[in-house]
Design an enzyme around this catalytic site. Structure first.
Site, PDB file in Angstrom:
ATOM      1  N   ASP A  11       0.868  -1.183   0.000  1.00 55.63           N
ATOM      2  CA  ASP A  11       0.000   0.000   0.000  1.00 55.63           C
ATOM      3  C   ASP A  11       0.905   1.234   0.000  1.00 55.63           C
ATOM      4  OD1 ASP A  11      -2.283   1.694   0.247  1.00 55.63           O
ATOM      5  OD2 ASP A  11      -2.032   1.766   2.414  1.00 55.63           O
ATOM      6  N   TYR A  43      -0.365   8.619  -2.394  1.00 54.83           N
ATOM      7  CA  TYR A  43      -0.291   8.387  -3.834  1.00 54.83           C
ATOM      8  C   TYR A  43      -1.390   9.183  -4.554  1.00 54.83           C
ATOM      9  CZ  TYR A  43       2.692   4.093  -3.562  1.00 54.83           C
ATOM     10  OH  TYR A  43       3.705   3.189  -3.372  1.00 54.83           O
ATOM     11  N   GLY A  44      -2.478   9.413  -3.814  1.00 50.24           N
ATOM     12  CA  GLY A  44      -3.723   9.907  -4.427  1.00 50.24           C
ATOM     13  C   GLY A  44      -3.632  11.239  -5.152  1.00 50.24           C
ATOM     14  N   CYS A  74      -4.384  -1.044  -2.179  1.00 54.44           N
ATOM     15  CA  CYS A  74      -4.493   0.404  -2.345  1.00 54.44           C
ATOM     16  C   CYS A  74      -5.406   0.657  -3.539  1.00 54.44           C
ATOM     17  CB  CYS A  74      -3.094   0.961  -2.600  1.00 54.44           C
ATOM     18  SG  CYS A  74      -3.033   2.713  -2.988  1.00 54.44           S
ATOM     19  N   ASN A  75      -6.498   1.354  -3.298  1.00 57.39           N
ATOM     20  CA  ASN A  75      -7.443   1.643  -4.394  1.00 57.39           C
ATOM     21  C   ASN A  75      -6.779   2.497  -5.464  1.00 57.39           C
ATOM     22  OD1 ASN A  75     -10.571   1.091  -3.346  1.00 57.39           O
ATOM     23  ND2 ASN A  75      -9.090   1.352  -1.723  1.00 57.39           N
ATOM     24  N   THR A  76      -5.957   3.456  -5.030  1.00 54.54           N
ATOM     25  CA  THR A  76      -5.325   4.384  -5.972  1.00 54.54           C
ATOM     26  C   THR A  76      -4.366   3.639  -6.899  1.00 54.54           C
ATOM     27  OG1 THR A  76      -5.421   5.986  -4.170  1.00 54.54           O
ATOM     28  CG2 THR A  76      -4.128   6.604  -6.092  1.00 54.54           C
ATOM     29  N   CYS A 184     -10.815   3.829  -0.027  1.00 50.70           N
ATOM     30  CA  CYS A 184      -9.373   3.940   0.224  1.00 50.70           C
ATOM     31  C   CYS A 184      -9.086   3.013   1.398  1.00 50.70           C
ATOM     32  CB  CYS A 184      -9.031   5.389   0.574  1.00 50.70           C
ATOM     33  SG  CYS A 184      -7.349   5.615   1.207  1.00 50.70           S
ATOM     34  N   HIS A 186      -7.047   3.107   3.681  1.00 51.62           N
ATOM     35  CA  HIS A 186      -6.791   3.786   4.967  1.00 51.62           C
ATOM     36  C   HIS A 186      -8.103   4.069   5.727  1.00 51.62           C
ATOM     37  CE1 HIS A 186      -2.792   4.634   3.302  1.00 51.62           C
ATOM     38  NE2 HIS A 186      -2.428   5.183   4.441  1.00 51.62           N
TER      39      HIS A 186
HETATM   40  N1  DGL Z   1      -4.570   3.385   0.804  1.00 47.55           N
HETATM   41  C1  DGL Z   1      -4.552   4.143  -0.419  1.00 47.55           C
HETATM   42  C2  DGL Z   1      -5.816   3.865  -1.210  1.00 47.55           C
HETATM   43  O1  DGL Z   1      -6.470   2.863  -0.950  1.00 47.55           O
HETATM   44  C3  DGL Z   1      -4.286   5.582  -0.110  1.00 47.55           C
HETATM   45  C4  DGL Z   1      -3.875   6.328  -1.302  1.00 47.55           C
HETATM   46  C5  DGL Z   1      -2.975   7.480  -1.049  1.00 47.55           C
HETATM   47  O2  DGL Z   1      -1.865   7.234  -0.598  1.00 47.55           O
HETATM   48  O3  DGL Z   1      -3.378   8.597  -1.364  1.00 47.55           O
HETATM   49  O4  DGL Z   1      -6.181   4.581  -2.112  1.00 47.55           O
END
Ligand code: DGL
Length: 264
Positions: A11, A43-44, A74-76, A184, A186
């Site tokens: 992630d 990452y987003g 991680c969805n992103t 997300c 998180h």
């Molecule tokens: N856990 C990441 C997700 O599911 C967070 C993305 C990020 O770091 O902005 O998108």
């Protein structure tokens, strides 16, 4: 590839431990290696190219550490990079995407909320999925800017997090949503505060369980499910920043859990 190799999970930071927990519960005999790329979180808000490069870096590290399957927790990273990962590495990948479908299908008020990163909400994969349901349902999308940073810095239960959520969720609170999709990995850590903010009628939904179920199916199809030895498998967690927040989200005192700092 052999069944006693570990499951690799990555992630952008500590959030994917919410997915790790579901996987560990469903597949207690599996060894796991978790990479928290907290140094590069969030990452987003990064360009797609950069999200792809970071996802490749994490994948290569997990493969070098012997992973038999990679969970993109991680969805992103999933919505922006999983296609590239699948075409470049010869290993099964499981991704995570916002659970729009169950929310849309069960909504009675015909209004649902999606809280996710800018990178997820702007991705082609997310657009395709939301287009299918937006004909019959009002989908209120909100970018969770700032939330990942607060969780990464150990402030998931703070007054600061609550006031940011109150501000971000205002457009949803003004509508009668009955489902809030946590898009997300998180965000499951925000559930206690979300329950304080939202009415009891609003169901919170995330994709952790579905990812765990899919992991089991794919491991089984590839004859990669680890044998039930009765011994407690080792779980390795690595952060490329200070590991304290990562350790605080799992039962780090368990002696078969190893939490360390690693440069990757
Ligand atoms: N856990 C990441 C997700 O599911 C967070 C993305 C990020 O770091 O902005 O998108």
């Amino acid at each position: 590839m052999s069944s006693n190799q570990p499951i690799g999970i990555f992630d952008s930071g500590v959030g994917g431990t919410s997915i790790w927990k579901e996987i560990h519960e469903l597949l207690p005999y599996e060894k796991t290696i978790y990479l928290a790329d907290s140094k590069n979180a969030p990452y987003g808000t990064k360009p797609v190219e950069e999200i792809i490069n970071l996802s490749r870096k994490n994948t290569e590290k997990l493969l070098a550490m012997g992973a038999k399957i990679i969970i993109v927790a991680c969805n992103t990273a999933t919505t922006n990079a999983i296609k590239v990962l699948r075409s470049n590495y010869n290993v099964p990948f499981i991704g995570i995407e916002p659970a729009i479908k169950p929310a849309a299908l069960h909504s009675k008020t015909k209004a649902i909320g999606i809280l996710a990163t800018q990178g997820t909400l702007s991705s082609e994969l997310f657009h395709k999925a939301s287009e299918i349901y937006s004909k019959d349902i009002q989908i209120i999308e909100v970018e969770g800017n700032g939330l990942v940073e607060l969780i990464e810095s150990g402030k998931k239960d703070s007054a600061q997090t609550k006031s940011l959520l109150l501000k971000l969720l205002r457009p949803m609170l003004e509508q009668s949503i009955d489902y809030l999709v946590l898009g997300c990995s998180h965000y499951p850590y925000l559930i206690p505060i979300l329950k304080e903010i939202l009415s009891e009628e609003v169901q919170l939904i995330d994709s952790g369980e579905a990812v765990a179920r899919q992991t089991k199916v794919i491991l089984s199809q590839n004859n990669l499910l680890s044998a039930e030895t009765g011994e407690k498998p080792i779980h390795e967690f690595y952060s490329n920043t200070d590991q304290a927040v990562l350790a605080s989200l799992i039962n780090a005192e368990e002696n078969h859990y190893k939490v360390s700092q690693l440069d990757f």
